[in-house]
Design an enzyme around this catalytic site. Structure first.
Site, PDB file in Angstrom:
ATOM      1  N   HIS A   1      18.012  12.262  11.997  1.00 36.41           N
ATOM      2  CA  HIS A   1      18.474  12.547  10.622  1.00 36.41           C
ATOM      3  C   HIS A   1      19.790  13.345  10.574  1.00 36.41           C
ATOM      4  O   HIS A   1      20.815  12.785  10.230  1.00 36.41           O
ATOM      5  CB  HIS A   1      17.413  13.234   9.748  1.00 36.41           C
TER       6      HIS A   1
ATOM      7  N   ASP B   1      12.025   4.284  11.010  1.00 34.59           N
ATOM      8  CA  ASP B   1      11.352   5.526  10.620  1.00 34.59           C
ATOM      9  C   ASP B   1      10.029   5.267   9.892  1.00 34.59           C
ATOM     10  O   ASP B   1       9.034   4.925  10.528  1.00 34.59           O
ATOM     11  CB  ASP B   1      12.324   6.384   9.800  1.00 34.59           C
TER      12      ASP B   1
HETATM   13 ZN   LIG Z   1      10.610  10.699  11.750  1.00 27.65          ZN
END
Ligand SMILES: [Zn+2]
Length: 336
Positions: A200, A251
């Site tokens: 991220h 994800d």
């Molecule tokens: Zn994750």
């Protein structure tokens, strides 16, 4: 036989495959409320449900052109074996990123100690599973755990994957506990290096990005999930200015389409900069394949074939093909 173009298979460097069950679910008004739903779903998982559902989702990934996956797994050791079996069944390469989880979450996520975690990882390795060391986050691991795991991963030359800076609250909590931002804490505890992938980095500040650049760490961006959860915008241009390598992940598996991940990265960066071609198509496709392979410690993984007779490529100049793949195609352009 249709004319095709061979490309390296896409590499899904960050997947929590059980979260596929939450696709389209409306409940959860923000990330933290969604996380409550997610933990409920995690607690429902069994070895059988994982074996069955992961095989289906891995087949969905395979059909979309992902030929390797990094499974960021926090559901237990026996369940990790089920995930590995499901990947074999579906014909996708897997690196099992076994998560170290010291505090918070659900009981099944956690180990007693780093020694307990290392024992679990060694059991998987002894069975021939490709693994990575994955301290879940600065929320789930204390400073002492991060120090021990950073030392262990470096000594064993294992990939180290860790979430950081997905949500602003994680940063304020880390500042109040440690006086450091999450990526600063990862640096301070020896968790950053060329085999590290930070997942991220949405809200990373310039100093944190400088630390990633100087350590040679990568960043895994997951734009369809980050969009779905309201995380924020991936800092693509600031990563590229510093030469930080980027890979992609599906994800939460709200969407499984590597071309859509790459398109979201590029078009978000275009909106933010007011420019076109923040990254060239060749570079984006490299994020989608080679950089993911490197993040997962893979040397080889299967190629894919692009169907050049697909309707979304009709009438194009061949020299525009790679740009058209990223700008105008979905995963159904991958030949079955
Ligand atoms: Zn994750």
């Amino acid at each position: 036989m249709a004319e095709t173009l061979t490309l390296p298979g896409f590499v899904n460097a960050h997947s929590h495959t059980f979260q596929r069950a939450l696709r389209g679910r409306r409940r959860g008004a923000d990330f933290w409320a969604w996380r409550v739903e997610m933990i409920d779903e995690a607690e429902r998982q069994t070895r059988d449900s994982i074996w069955r559902d992961y095989a289906e989702t891995y087949r969905e990934m395979r059909a979309a052109g992902y030929t390797a996956v990094g499974e960021f797994h926090y559901l237990g050791l026996a369940e990790a074996r089920s995930a590995v079996e499901a990947a074999a069944e579906a014909g996708i390469e897997i690196t099992l990123l076994l998560t170290a989880y010291g505090r918070g979450g659900a009981p099944r996520f956690r180990q007693e100690s780093v020694a307990d975690y290392v024992r679990q990882l060694d059991e998987l390795r002894a069975a021939g599973t490709r693994v990575g060391c994955a301290p879940h986050s600065v929320r789930a691991c204390t400073r002492q755990w991060l120090e021990e795991l950073g030392r262990f991963a470096a000594a064993e030359q294992l990939p180290l994957h860790v979430h950081a800076d997905e949500q602003p609250r994680e940063i304020t909590d880390c500042l109040s506990e440690h006086g450091l931002r999450p990526i600063e804490l990862l640096d301070d505890t020896g968790c950053l290096g060329p085999r590290t992938t930070v997942v991220h980095a949405t809200h990373a500040d310039d100093h944190e990005l400088d630390l990633l650049a100087s350590s040679g760490a990568r960043v895994c961006l997951c734009p369809t999930t980050e969009g779905n959860l309201g995380d924020g915008f991936a800092p693509l241009e600031r990563l590229r200015e510093r030469g930080i390598a980027v890979c992609i992940g599906s994800d939460s598996n709200v969407r499984i389409d590597p071309l859509e991940e790459l398109r979201e990265l590029e078009t978000t960066a275009r909106r933010m900069t007011g420019r076109r071609q923040v990254c060239e198509a060749e570079t984006l496709l490299c994020f989608g394949a080679d950089e993911g392979g490197a993040a997962l410690g893979l040397e080889t993984w299967p190629d894919i074939e692009i169907d050049l007779e697909h309707r979304s490529l009709r009438g194009l100049d061949r020299s525009d093909l790679l740009d058209a793949l990223v700008a105008g195609c979905a995963a159904d352009v991958v030949a079955g």
